[in-house]
Design a protein around this motif. Structure first.
Motif, mmCIF file in Angstrom:
data_model
loop_
_atom_site.group_PDB
_atom_site.id
_atom_site.type_symbol
_atom_site.label_atom_id
_atom_site.label_comp_id
_atom_site.label_asym_id
_atom_site.label_seq_id
_atom_site.Cartn_x
_atom_site.Cartn_y
_atom_site.Cartn_z
ATOM 1 N N LEU A 182 0.822 -1.209 0.000
ATOM 2 C CA LEU A 182 0.000 0.000 0.000
ATOM 3 C C LEU A 182 0.858 1.262 0.000
ATOM 4 N N ASN A 183 0.490 2.199 -0.861
ATOM 5 C CA ASN A 183 0.999 3.573 -0.832
ATOM 6 C C ASN A 183 2.527 3.646 -0.777
ATOM 7 N N ILE A 184 3.164 3.180 -1.819
ATOM 8 C CA ILE A 184 4.615 3.288 -1.887
ATOM 9 C C ILE A 184 5.004 4.037 -3.158
ATOM 10 N N ARG A 185 6.272 4.459 -3.208
ATOM 11 C CA ARG A 185 6.815 5.085 -4.415
ATOM 12 C C ARG A 185 7.469 4.001 -5.236
ATOM 13 N N LEU A 186 7.128 3.948 -6.493
ATOM 14 C CA LEU A 186 7.621 2.899 -7.383
ATOM 15 C C LEU A 186 8.386 3.551 -8.521
ATOM 16 N N SER A 187 9.641 3.079 -8.761
ATOM 17 C CA SER A 187 10.480 3.630 -9.831
ATOM 18 C C SER A 187 11.097 2.500 -10.637
ATOM 19 N N LEU A 188 11.296 2.769 -11.917
ATOM 20 C CA LEU A 188 11.890 1.781 -12.818
ATOM 21 C C LEU A 188 12.875 2.493 -13.730
ATOM 22 N N PRO A 189 14.196 2.131 -13.679
ATOM 23 C CA PRO A 189 15.204 2.821 -14.492
ATOM 24 C C PRO A 189 15.237 2.321 -15.936
ATOM 25 N N LEU A 190 15.783 3.185 -16.798
ATOM 26 C CA LEU A 190 15.972 2.824 -18.206
ATOM 27 C C LEU A 190 17.224 3.540 -18.697
ATOM 28 N N GLU A 191 18.121 2.794 -19.341
ATOM 29 C CA GLU A 191 19.330 3.383 -19.912
ATOM 30 C C GLU A 191 19.198 3.426 -21.425
ATOM 31 N N VAL A 192 19.339 4.611 -21.988
ATOM 32 C CA VAL A 192 19.218 4.790 -23.431
ATOM 33 C C VAL A 192 20.436 5.501 -23.963
ATOM 34 N N GLU A 193 20.651 5.399 -25.262
ATOM 35 C CA GLU A 193 21.718 6.138 -25.926
ATOM 36 C C GLU A 193 21.155 7.441 -26.477
ATOM 37 N N TYR A 194 22.017 8.435 -26.575
ATOM 38 C CA TYR A 194 21.558 9.755 -26.979
ATOM 39 C C TYR A 194 20.991 9.772 -28.403
ATOM 40 N N GLN A 195 21.498 8.912 -29.238
ATOM 41 C CA GLN A 195 21.015 8.908 -30.612
ATOM 42 C C GLN A 195 19.782 8.034 -30.800
ATOM 43 N N ASP A 196 19.270 7.407 -29.716
ATOM 44 C CA ASP A 196 18.056 6.604 -29.831
ATOM 45 C C ASP A 196 16.862 7.471 -30.237
#
Length: 404
Positions: free
Chosen positions: A324-338
């Motif tokens: 219940l009631n939490i902060r959820l985060s998900l990272p993503l690594e991309v390249e600048y030319q994507d």
């Protein structure tokens, strides 16, 4: 049930079936009685009438024929010395009837079969009594089946030992259907909620009263509950996440019955927020000259949701949570030319929200092209401050020496 019991019923059903199919007039009599079949039309002089008999086993026998006022008797032993006929009206009379006389009787005028037909059922006294007993037994069996079916229908909803799961979106209405029918006037319905089984509603059908316990549980159910007096089903309006939990309905009367529901209320979904994680920006200079940008997709105060990064239509990464009631985060690594082919999606059982990634806006090359100035920003600032302090101290010493 004995063959003796079924036999008269079988004959009865056969005769009734023949009558129903042919539109015949049904007649009944006992063994040794006399019965007459009278045609409707008035015979004209010169008419020829032939009476025929269709037995229960399907054989057709010519009974008697009139021709210009004269009659001939077939030599069939079944009707020998058992029939009499009126040559003016065409009426046929059977005397001293036998069981074998049961069947369908019809007649022809000048060779043309007439629509009027008769069915005869011959019974003896014992078979008539036996048939009555069998019919009574069949009625009792049918009554028992009806009573059992009626009792089963009253409880055709949720099984008393089953916990039915119900999911609903916050702010909507939900009905906990019991499918219990035919409530009795002496029944009392009580709805309870939560692990403490707190009473929230009571209905007394005999007193025609509805009592809502609005002040219990800090008034969380006030003005939200409605109960169907016919089925006992509970309706909750404008439901909130705090209304998640176990609900139990108890019916007290001649028989005690209970039903249990597990209700899960899903909160409204926030829109995901995508931001750059500058503390983890990276470069692949050891492998190539291409720099990368680390992003975070985040949502606040969520429960029973999944958070996913999509690369076009494919799931790149995903995470789920039921707390219940939490902060959820998900990272993503991309390249600048994507290209802008990534999107972050939050979803639950009912709905979803999507946030599309704008790489050009969030990942600026000059912010992280030098990993030293990006990832070690605080360290560089400390060095700069120390250098400034040393410079000021040096200037002060020089000024002091010049004054001396």
């Amino acid at each position: 049930m004995s063959v003796r019991c079924l036999s008269p019923l079988f004959v009865l059903l056969m005769v009734v079936s023949i009558g129903a199919v042919s539109g015949a007039t049904g007649l009944k009599c006992y063994l040794g009685d006399e019965v007459s079949f009278k045609p409707n039309p008035t015979l004209s002089s010169g008419s020829t009438i032939t009476w025929k008999f269709w037995s229960a086993v399907g054989s057709v026998i010519r009974v008697i024929e009139f021709d210009h006022g004269e009659s001939t008797h077939p030599h069939n032993p079944l009707f020998k010395e058992s029939i009499a006929a009126d040559k003016y009206t065409g009426e046929l009379t059977l005397k001293h009837v036998k069981k074998d006389h049961s069947g369908l009787y019809y007649f022809e005028i000048n060779g043309k079969e007439q629509e009027q037909k008769f069915t005869l059922q011959v019974m003896d006294q014992s078979s008539g009594v036996m048939a009555g007993i069998c019919v009574s037994l069949l009625l009792l069996v049918m009554a028992a089946v009806v009573i059992y079916s009626h009792h089963k229908m009253r409880h055709q909803g949720v099984d008393a030992h089953e916990v039915k799961s119900v999911s609903v979106m916050e702010g909507h209405s939900v009905t906990l259907h019991t499918h219990f029918i035919d409530m009795q006037t002496e029944d009392v319905i009580v709805w309870r909620f939560g692990p403490e089984k707190t009473r929230i509603v009571t209905i007394n059908l005999e007193a025609n009263s509805f009592l809502e316990f609005a002040d219990v549980l800090d008034g969380m159910f006030r003005d939200r509950l409605q109960v169907d007096s016919q089925t006992g089903s509970l309706n909750i309006t404008d439901i909130k996440t705090q209304h998640s939990g176990l609900y139990q309905m108890i019916i007290s009367g001649k028989q005690k019955t209970s039903y249990t529901f597990s209700v899960t209320v899903f909160a409204r979904l926030p829109v995901p927020v995508i931001s750059q994680n500058s503390s983890q920006c990276s470069t692949s200079s050891e492998r190539s000259s291409v720099s990368k940008c680390v992003l975070l997709c985040s949502v606040m105060n969520v429960t029973h949701v999944s958070l996913s990064w999509y690369n076009e239509s494919h799931v790149h990464s995903s995470i789920s949570v039921s707390d219940l009631n939490i902060r959820l985060s998900l990272p993503l690594e991309v390249e600048y030319q994507d290209t802008n082919k990534y999107r972050c999606v939050i979803n639950n059982t009912f709905t979803n929200h999507t946030q599309h990634l704008n790489i050009t806006q969030l990942c600026q090359l000059n912010q992280c092209s030098d990993c030293g100035s990006c990832c070690h920003g605080p360290e560089s600032m400390i060095r700069l401050v120390i250098a400034a302090v040393v410079g000021v101290a040096t200037v002060a010493v020089l000024v002091y020496d010049l004054q001396i």
